[in-house]
Motif scaffolding. Structure first.
Motif, mmCIF file in Angstrom:
data_model
loop_
_atom_site.group_PDB
_atom_site.id
_atom_site.type_symbol
_atom_site.label_atom_id
_atom_site.label_comp_id
_atom_site.label_asym_id
_atom_site.label_seq_id
_atom_site.Cartn_x
_atom_site.Cartn_y
_atom_site.Cartn_z
ATOM 1 N N LEU A 61 0.822 -1.205 0.000
ATOM 2 C CA LEU A 61 0.000 0.000 0.000
ATOM 3 C C LEU A 61 0.858 1.257 0.000
ATOM 4 C CD1 LEU A 61 -2.743 1.481 0.351
ATOM 5 C CD2 LEU A 61 -2.376 1.266 2.822
ATOM 6 N N THR A 62 1.863 1.291 0.869
ATOM 7 C CA THR A 62 2.735 2.461 0.961
ATOM 8 C C THR A 62 3.420 2.739 -0.364
ATOM 9 O OG1 THR A 62 3.125 2.014 3.315
ATOM 10 C CG2 THR A 62 4.682 3.484 2.196
ATOM 11 N N LYS A 63 3.961 1.690 -0.970
ATOM 12 C CA LYS A 63 4.637 1.851 -2.261
ATOM 13 C C LYS A 63 3.661 2.313 -3.331
ATOM 14 C CE LYS A 63 8.210 1.399 -5.042
ATOM 15 N NZ LYS A 63 9.370 2.313 -4.971
ATOM 16 N N ALA A 64 2.429 1.822 -3.274
ATOM 17 C CA ALA A 64 1.420 2.224 -4.252
ATOM 18 C C ALA A 64 1.078 3.709 -4.112
ATOM 19 C CB ALA A 64 0.158 1.382 -4.082
ATOM 20 N N VAL A 65 0.917 4.171 -2.890
ATOM 21 C CA VAL A 65 0.626 5.591 -2.647
ATOM 22 C C VAL A 65 1.773 6.458 -3.146
ATOM 23 C CG1 VAL A 65 0.312 7.346 -0.862
ATOM 24 C CG2 VAL A 65 -0.934 5.180 -0.711
ATOM 25 N N LEU A 66 3.003 6.096 -2.802
ATOM 26 C CA LEU A 66 4.169 6.874 -3.217
ATOM 27 C C LEU A 66 4.325 6.884 -4.733
ATOM 28 C CD1 LEU A 66 6.745 5.780 -0.482
ATOM 29 C CD2 LEU A 66 5.482 7.934 -0.611
ATOM 30 N N THR A 67 4.026 5.760 -5.366
ATOM 31 C CA THR A 67 4.141 5.668 -6.827
ATOM 32 C C THR A 67 3.143 6.592 -7.509
ATOM 33 O OG1 THR A 67 4.944 3.381 -6.711
ATOM 34 C CG2 THR A 67 3.982 4.105 -8.797
ATOM 35 N N VAL A 68 1.916 6.616 -7.015
ATOM 36 C CA VAL A 68 0.904 7.501 -7.597
ATOM 37 C C VAL A 68 1.308 8.955 -7.421
ATOM 38 C CG1 VAL A 68 -1.469 8.344 -7.348
ATOM 39 C CG2 VAL A 68 -1.011 5.878 -7.380
ATOM 40 N N LEU A 69 1.777 9.320 -6.229
ATOM 41 C CA LEU A 69 2.132 10.714 -5.972
ATOM 42 C C LEU A 69 3.379 11.141 -6.739
ATOM 43 C CD1 LEU A 69 1.345 11.047 -2.164
ATOM 44 C CD2 LEU A 69 -0.011 11.801 -4.122
ATOM 45 N N LYS A 109 -0.326 -20.111 -5.680
ATOM 46 C CA LYS A 109 0.282 -19.686 -4.417
ATOM 47 C C LYS A 109 0.262 -18.167 -4.309
ATOM 48 C CE LYS A 109 3.475 -23.618 -4.097
ATOM 49 N NZ LYS A 109 4.904 -24.025 -3.963
ATOM 50 N N LEU A 110 0.312 -17.705 -3.071
ATOM 51 C CA LEU A 110 0.404 -16.271 -2.847
ATOM 52 C C LEU A 110 1.750 -15.763 -3.345
ATOM 53 C CD1 LEU A 110 -1.019 -15.788 0.765
ATOM 54 C CD2 LEU A 110 -2.029 -14.946 -1.351
ATOM 55 N N PRO A 111 1.782 -14.685 -4.108
ATOM 56 C CA PRO A 111 3.066 -14.128 -4.548
ATOM 57 C C PRO A 111 3.750 -13.393 -3.397
ATOM 58 C CG PRO A 111 1.268 -12.711 -5.241
ATOM 59 C CD PRO A 111 0.627 -13.928 -4.613
ATOM 60 N N GLY A 112 5.054 -13.138 -3.555
ATOM 61 C CA GLY A 112 5.768 -12.326 -2.586
ATOM 62 C C GLY A 112 5.340 -10.872 -2.705
ATOM 63 N N GLU A 113 5.786 -10.057 -1.758
ATOM 64 C CA GLU A 113 5.349 -8.662 -1.753
ATOM 65 C C GLU A 113 5.876 -7.879 -2.948
ATOM 66 O OE1 GLU A 113 4.870 -8.282 3.110
ATOM 67 O OE2 GLU A 113 6.119 -6.819 2.028
ATOM 68 N N LYS A 114 7.105 -8.115 -3.344
ATOM 69 C CA LYS A 114 7.660 -7.401 -4.499
ATOM 70 C C LYS A 114 6.893 -7.777 -5.771
ATOM 71 C CE LYS A 114 10.740 -4.981 -6.891
ATOM 72 N NZ LYS A 114 10.446 -5.395 -8.296
ATOM 73 N N ALA A 115 6.655 -9.074 -5.944
ATOM 74 C CA ALA A 115 5.899 -9.523 -7.112
ATOM 75 C C ALA A 115 4.473 -8.991 -7.071
ATOM 76 C CB ALA A 115 5.892 -11.045 -7.180
ATOM 77 N N THR A 116 3.923 -8.914 -5.885
ATOM 78 C CA THR A 116 2.573 -8.373 -5.729
ATOM 79 C C THR A 116 2.523 -6.918 -6.159
ATOM 80 O OG1 THR A 116 1.995 -9.870 -3.919
ATOM 81 C CG2 THR A 116 0.773 -7.802 -4.059
ATOM 82 N N PHE A 117 3.480 -6.125 -5.678
ATOM 83 C CA PHE A 117 3.482 -4.716 -6.074
ATOM 84 C C PHE A 117 3.682 -4.565 -7.575
ATOM 85 C CE2 PHE A 117 5.847 -0.943 -7.295
ATOM 86 C CZ PHE A 117 4.882 0.017 -7.001
ATOM 87 N N ASP A 118 4.579 -5.344 -8.155
ATOM 88 C CA ASP A 118 4.822 -5.254 -9.597
ATOM 89 C C ASP A 118 3.531 -5.522 -10.376
ATOM 90 O OD1 ASP A 118 7.461 -4.642 -9.154
ATOM 91 O OD2 ASP A 118 8.197 -6.681 -9.524
#
Length: 216
Positions: A61-69, A109-118
């Motif tokens: 979530l944090t990375k997503a907010v920063l990316t948008v801004l 399977k659940l992806p890792g956080e980096k893969a999820t953000f990508d």
């Protein structure tokens, strides 16, 4: 589901931007104490761990907010950085985003956080912006007590669409469920209340990402 197809369907536009950036007066707290002005962005960015193996925090979530801004400095998502503006946000945990990506990619399977953000970033900045705004209720500081008494309420989000509150009663107490626009998948449940308590901007953690459209 194909990511490009999903992005096209989710790109509903960041409407109601003016609402999201309008300051609303908040009543004084009990005892006459005024609510603080620490922003939710300050809370999110205080965690410097980055992508890790903790499913309960908010790295994606944090990375997503920063990316948008970074891409859109004047995005209405910027309201999360202004602690003088009252709002309530329902913030998806890393686990919630991982479940979303597993669902839309049909992964086993659940992806890792980096893969999820990508995968989330692959939806496009405008789509990510719209999804984030769907999690923000501007103009009101809704704490746990108020949320658990809001059964049936339609909360107007910063995107323009609404989210319905469904309070369920169990032997262990009340559980708040958020009914989004997707009728096919399990709705998000609040799992952690009153993040940034005592301030005008407050958040509640949810275990699923809210979806502003009905996905197949």
């Amino acid at each position: 589901m194909n990511i490009a197809r999903l992005a096209a369907r989710l790109a509903v536009g960041a409407t109601a931007a003016a609402v999201a950036t309008t300051a609303v007066a908040v009543p004084a707290q009990a005892g006459g104490k005024q609510p603080g002005t620490r922003s939710l962005a300050a809370v999110l960015t205080a965690d410097k761990s980055g992508f890790d193996r903790n499913p309960a925090d908010f790295d994606v979530l944090t990375k997503a907010v920063l990316t948008v801004l970074q891409a859109k400095p004047n995005s209405p998502v910027k309201v999360l950085t202004d602690g003088t503006v009252a709002l309530t946000a329902f913030v998806p945990s890393d686990y919630a985003f991982r479940e979303l990506v597993r669902d839309i990619t049909n992964a086993r399977k659940l992806p890792g956080e980096k893969a999820t953000f990508d995968a989330v970033a692959g939806l496009g900045v405008d789509t990510v912006e719209s999804v984030l705004l769907y999690h923000v209720v501007p103009g009101a500081t809704i704490d746990r007590k108020a949320a658990q008494k809001a059964d049936g309420a339609e909360l107007p989000t910063a995107l323009g669409a609404t989210v319905e509150v469904d309070v369920q009663h169990w032997w262990f107490g009340r559980q708040v469920r958020l009914v989004d626009a997707d009728t096919n998948d399990r709705d998000a449940r609040v799992v952690w209340y009153d993040i940034n308590r005592g301030n005008k901007q407050i958040a509640h953690a949810v275990d699923r990402v809210l979806r502003p459209i009905d996905l197949p």
